[in-house]
Design an enzyme around this catalytic site. Structure first.
Site, mmCIF file in Angstrom:
data_model
loop_
_atom_site.group_PDB
_atom_site.id
_atom_site.type_symbol
_atom_site.label_atom_id
_atom_site.label_comp_id
_atom_site.label_asym_id
_atom_site.label_seq_id
_atom_site.Cartn_x
_atom_site.Cartn_y
_atom_site.Cartn_z
ATOM 1 N N LYS A 108 6.611 -4.427 -10.616
ATOM 2 C CA LYS A 108 6.103 -4.116 -12.017
ATOM 3 C C LYS A 108 5.599 -2.695 -11.897
ATOM 4 O O LYS A 108 6.221 -1.965 -12.818
ATOM 5 C CB LYS A 108 5.063 -5.019 -12.627
ATOM 6 C CG LYS A 108 4.912 -4.997 -14.040
ATOM 7 C CD LYS A 108 3.897 -6.012 -14.150
ATOM 8 C CE LYS A 108 3.969 -7.260 -13.979
ATOM 9 N NZ LYS A 108 3.082 -8.154 -14.416
ATOM 10 N N LYS B 135 -3.248 -8.928 -6.671
ATOM 11 C CA LYS B 135 -3.836 -9.867 -7.536
ATOM 12 C C LYS B 135 -4.866 -10.606 -7.008
ATOM 13 O O LYS B 135 -5.081 -11.086 -5.601
ATOM 14 C CB LYS B 135 -2.707 -11.061 -7.740
ATOM 15 C CG LYS B 135 -2.629 -11.410 -9.220
ATOM 16 C CD LYS B 135 -2.036 -10.784 -10.091
ATOM 17 C CE LYS B 135 -2.155 -11.398 -11.549
ATOM 18 N NZ LYS B 135 -1.638 -10.629 -12.412
ATOM 19 N N HIS C 170 0.535 -1.182 0.040
ATOM 20 C CA HIS C 170 0.187 -0.275 0.076
ATOM 21 C C HIS C 170 0.669 1.289 0.068
ATOM 22 O O HIS C 170 0.395 2.249 0.486
ATOM 23 C CB HIS C 170 -0.921 0.050 1.171
ATOM 24 C CG HIS C 170 -1.994 -1.195 1.125
ATOM 25 N ND1 HIS C 170 -1.853 -2.219 1.903
ATOM 26 C CD2 HIS C 170 -2.924 -1.220 0.371
ATOM 27 C CE1 HIS C 170 -2.986 -3.192 1.812
ATOM 28 N NE2 HIS C 170 -3.654 -2.651 0.677
ATOM 29 N N LYS D 107 -3.471 -2.671 -7.471
ATOM 30 C CA LYS D 107 -3.794 -2.864 -8.658
ATOM 31 C C LYS D 107 -3.298 -4.376 -9.114
ATOM 32 O O LYS D 107 -1.979 -4.651 -9.073
ATOM 33 C CB LYS D 107 -3.271 -2.058 -9.913
ATOM 34 C CG LYS D 107 -3.551 -2.062 -11.433
ATOM 35 C CD LYS D 107 -4.752 -1.004 -11.703
ATOM 36 C CE LYS D 107 -5.295 -1.359 -12.843
ATOM 37 N NZ LYS D 107 -6.196 -2.758 -13.126
HETATM 38 P P1 NAD Z 1 -4.741 -16.156 -21.702
HETATM 39 O O1 NAD Z 1 -5.628 -17.006 -20.840
HETATM 40 O O2 NAD Z 1 -5.492 -15.534 -22.493
HETATM 41 O O3 NAD Z 1 -3.672 -17.355 -22.560
HETATM 42 C C1 NAD Z 1 -2.952 -18.210 -21.938
HETATM 43 C C2 NAD Z 1 -2.530 -19.095 -23.102
HETATM 44 O O4 NAD Z 1 -1.549 -20.249 -22.673
HETATM 45 C C3 NAD Z 1 -3.921 -20.082 -23.297
HETATM 46 O O5 NAD Z 1 -4.100 -20.120 -24.648
HETATM 47 C C4 NAD Z 1 -3.482 -21.423 -22.916
HETATM 48 O O6 NAD Z 1 -4.111 -22.737 -23.651
HETATM 49 C C5 NAD Z 1 -2.007 -21.313 -22.996
HETATM 50 N N1 NAD Z 1 -1.531 -22.337 -22.259
HETATM 51 C C6 NAD Z 1 -1.848 -22.906 -20.964
HETATM 52 N N2 NAD Z 1 -0.993 -23.856 -20.535
HETATM 53 C C7 NAD Z 1 0.045 -24.030 -21.350
HETATM 54 C C8 NAD Z 1 1.274 -24.979 -21.685
HETATM 55 N N3 NAD Z 1 1.703 -25.671 -20.591
HETATM 56 N N4 NAD Z 1 1.972 -24.645 -22.692
HETATM 57 C C9 NAD Z 1 1.591 -23.900 -23.772
HETATM 58 N N5 NAD Z 1 0.486 -23.156 -23.706
HETATM 59 C C10 NAD Z 1 -0.348 -23.145 -22.520
HETATM 60 O O7 NAD Z 1 -3.662 -15.640 -20.496
HETATM 61 P P2 NAD Z 1 -2.959 -14.328 -20.754
HETATM 62 O O8 NAD Z 1 -3.829 -13.106 -20.243
HETATM 63 O O9 NAD Z 1 -2.267 -14.161 -22.249
HETATM 64 O O10 NAD Z 1 -1.734 -14.426 -19.477
HETATM 65 C C11 NAD Z 1 -0.564 -15.291 -20.190
HETATM 66 C C12 NAD Z 1 0.465 -15.020 -19.046
HETATM 67 O O11 NAD Z 1 0.913 -13.591 -19.031
HETATM 68 C C13 NAD Z 1 0.146 -15.318 -17.383
HETATM 69 O O12 NAD Z 1 1.302 -15.438 -16.835
HETATM 70 C C14 NAD Z 1 -0.286 -13.710 -16.943
HETATM 71 O O13 NAD Z 1 -0.165 -13.608 -15.624
HETATM 72 C C15 NAD Z 1 0.684 -13.047 -17.731
HETATM 73 N N6 NAD Z 1 0.138 -11.488 -17.848
HETATM 74 C C16 NAD Z 1 -0.764 -11.205 -18.696
HETATM 75 C C17 NAD Z 1 -1.171 -9.833 -18.713
HETATM 76 C C18 NAD Z 1 -2.547 -9.315 -19.378
HETATM 77 O O14 NAD Z 1 -2.881 -8.367 -19.608
HETATM 78 N N7 NAD Z 1 -3.413 -10.504 -19.817
HETATM 79 C C19 NAD Z 1 -0.505 -8.946 -18.182
HETATM 80 C C20 NAD Z 1 0.553 -9.374 -17.802
HETATM 81 C C21 NAD Z 1 1.080 -10.657 -17.508
#
Ligand code: NAD
Length: 478
Positions: free
Chosen positions: A100, A112, A70, A76
């Site tokens: 981050k 989170k 905080h 966020k």
């Molecule tokens: P998402 O659900 O849109 O996509 C994740 C993809 O990974 C899916 O298509 C899934 O099928 C695939 N997947 C799952 N297990 C797998 C494996 N073992 N091998 C290969 N592919 C696999 O999720 P996202 O939003 O793209 O998030 C992905 C990562 O990015 C997470 O770690 C998340 O915390 C991080 N992240 C996301 C955001 C955001 O804005 N969405 C921002 C920062 C970080």
């Protein structure tokens, strides 16, 4: 059985891995041990359970919201919908959000959320019930609000879920003018912002481009500077992976490999992201894509194929001591949170590689979420007030230059120069500026003290210093 062991292993290690990185980086700072402890710890961990109706029966859902720090308000962070989610993971992800935000100078503390479900096992209406009930639980405990804690999408959630959260929050807080600022990642039609959907992937691509643009660093790892022609493998074809691959290929890289949970495909001459995406949409799998030269039913093999850059963009704990020696990439750019274990990172650097760390590489999402939050608080789209004014000023300037020089510009040249910036252009420009500045800030720290060793440590040192200043300025009261 093997899967259970893996899950148990992940349950106990992610937050301690993040803390290990913190402790290592903290050695290169001069802060009081108590202050460092305050920065590192999760301030509030809310674990709750709630029932939903499924058909004629009830089901109890496990859920979390963690506010890690905080030192800035609001906190966020995204909400993860996954049957693998657990308290350790949500704590780790909340902590990463704190670092981050500090790294990219976004004035939020880290948070989170997690809902322990596999979304594929629920109807849309059940998912809506789960999301709305989760939101109500947060409201009851004051764990959500535009000045308190602002969720966003993460693995398994997207614009649809953010709409339900926004509507639930607004309904439960009638008359609250800033209610739409209680959640980001909303669709544009519901007070979202242009460019948010693709922001994390765009940020990953910019981070990669920035990293490979530094000749001195590329020489050290045996690569030529520049993104053009660099071979890239991406793991995960979801929000982050798809857009990372798309923008990297638009910037000149060749996407040679794609890995999804059902398997991996490879073609050294390059894969067409859009065509693979459409193939998966139609068939439910990336396997069977006609232009793939090689296919791997063991998806992890896909990570080990020849390439220059590997972008893990699926989940944590994908690159460990077990497979790091088989990774052929020289650079890992962490699109996902926590994909590389500390042990694997040490081995990778010792073997002459470098890692662009998650807490910087995937910060594009929270950066544009910050812009969305600002838009919601100001109740006006970016560019709305000044676009026409800019265009008129540019038009006067062009007319004057044409008059003085006697040279008439072509209609295309005129419209390019005159055009005022749209919301999307402003968002992308703010994102690009943030990623470029932050990369060089981290690299400066990395270069200034060779003992720091990794870009992750450097990013963490920068984050710790900024958060420490905030806490010191705040003081302690009561
Ligand atoms: P998402 O659900 O849109 O996509 C994740 C993809 O990974 C899916 O298509 C899934 O099928 C695939 N997947 C799952 N297990 C797998 C494996 N073992 N091998 C290969 N592919 C696999 O999720 P996202 O939003 O793209 O998030 C992905 C990562 O990015 C997470 O770690 C998340 O915390 C991080 N992240 C996301 C955001 C955001 O804005 N969405 C921002 C920062 C970080």
């Amino acid at each position: 059985m093997a899967t259970n062991i893996l899950i148990a292993d992940q349950e106990t290690h992610f937050f301690s891995d993040v803390c290990k990185n913190f402790d290592h980086a903290a050695q290169f700072t001069k802060h009081d041990a108590g202050l460092l402890d305050q920065i590192k710890s999760c301030n509030s961990v809310y674990r709750f359970r709630f029932p939903i109706r499924k058909g004629n029966s009830f089901e109890v859902i496990d859920a979390w919201r963690v506010e890690h720090s905080h030192h800035q308000s609001p906190t966020k962070g995204g909400i993860r919908y996954s049957e693998m989610v657990n308290e350790d993971e949500v704590m780790a992800l909340a902590a990463l959000m704190t670092y981050k935000c500090a790294i990219v100078n976004v004035p939020f503390g880290g948070a989170k959320g997690g809902i322990k479900i596999n979304p594929k096992n629920y109807t849309v209406s059940e998912l809506e019930n789960i999301t709305r009930r989760y939101t109500v639980e947060l409201i009851k405990k004051n764990f959500i609000g535009p000045s308190i804690d602002v969720p966003a999408p993460d693995y398994g959630s997207g614009e649809r879920e953010m709409s339900w959260i926004a509507d639930t929050y607004a309904t439960m807080n009638p008359g609250q003018l800033d209610a739409m600022g209680a959640v980001t990642g909303k669709p544009i039609a519901l007070h979202g912002i242009a460019g948010r959907r693709e922001a994390t992937g765009r940020g990953v691509a910019i981070a990669t481009r920035e990293c490979v643009s530094v000749g001195e660093d590329m020489q050290k790892i045996g690569l030529l500077p520049g993104l053009s022609g660099k071979r890239v493998i991406v793991q995960g074809l979801g929000n982050v992976g798809y857009y990372s691959a798309k923008f990297l290929s638009e910037m000149g890289a060749i996407i040679v490999g794609l890995c999804e949970f059902e398997g991996a495909i490879y073609n050294e001459n390059g894969l067409d992201i859009e065509a693979v995406f459409q193939h998966r949409k139609a068939t439910g799998s990336i396997l069977g894509y006609a232009a793939a030269i090689q296919e791997f039913t063991n998806t992890m093999e896909g990570l080990e194929q020849p390439c220059d850059i590997l972008v893990p963009a699926a989940l944590e704990n994908q690159i460990t001591e077990a497979n790091i020696r088989n990774i052929q990439a020289k650079i890992i750019v962490e699109g996902a949170n926590g994909p590389t274990s500390p042990e694997a990172e040490a081995i990778f650097y010792a073997n002459g590689g470098m890692i662009v760390p998650d807490m910087f590489a995937n910060a594009g999402g929270v950066t544009v979420s910050y812009f969305e939050w600002l838009k919601n608080l100001s109740h006006v789209a970016f560019g709305r007030m000044n676009r026409r004014f800019e265009e008129n000023s540019n038009l006067n300037l062009v007319n004057m230059v044409e008059g003085i020089t006697g040279v008439a510009l072509t209609p295309i040249q005129r419209s390019t120069i005159i055009k005022g910036a749209s919301e999307l252009e402003l968002v992308n420009s703010g994102l690009e500026d943030t990623m470029i500045r932050s990369y060089h800030e981290i690299r400066e720290i990395y270069k200034s003290n060779p003992e720091i060793g990794t870009l992750r440590n450097a990013a963490m040192v920068g984050a710790i210093n900024k958060i420490a200043v905030s806490y010191q300025n705040l003081g302690i009261w009561p």
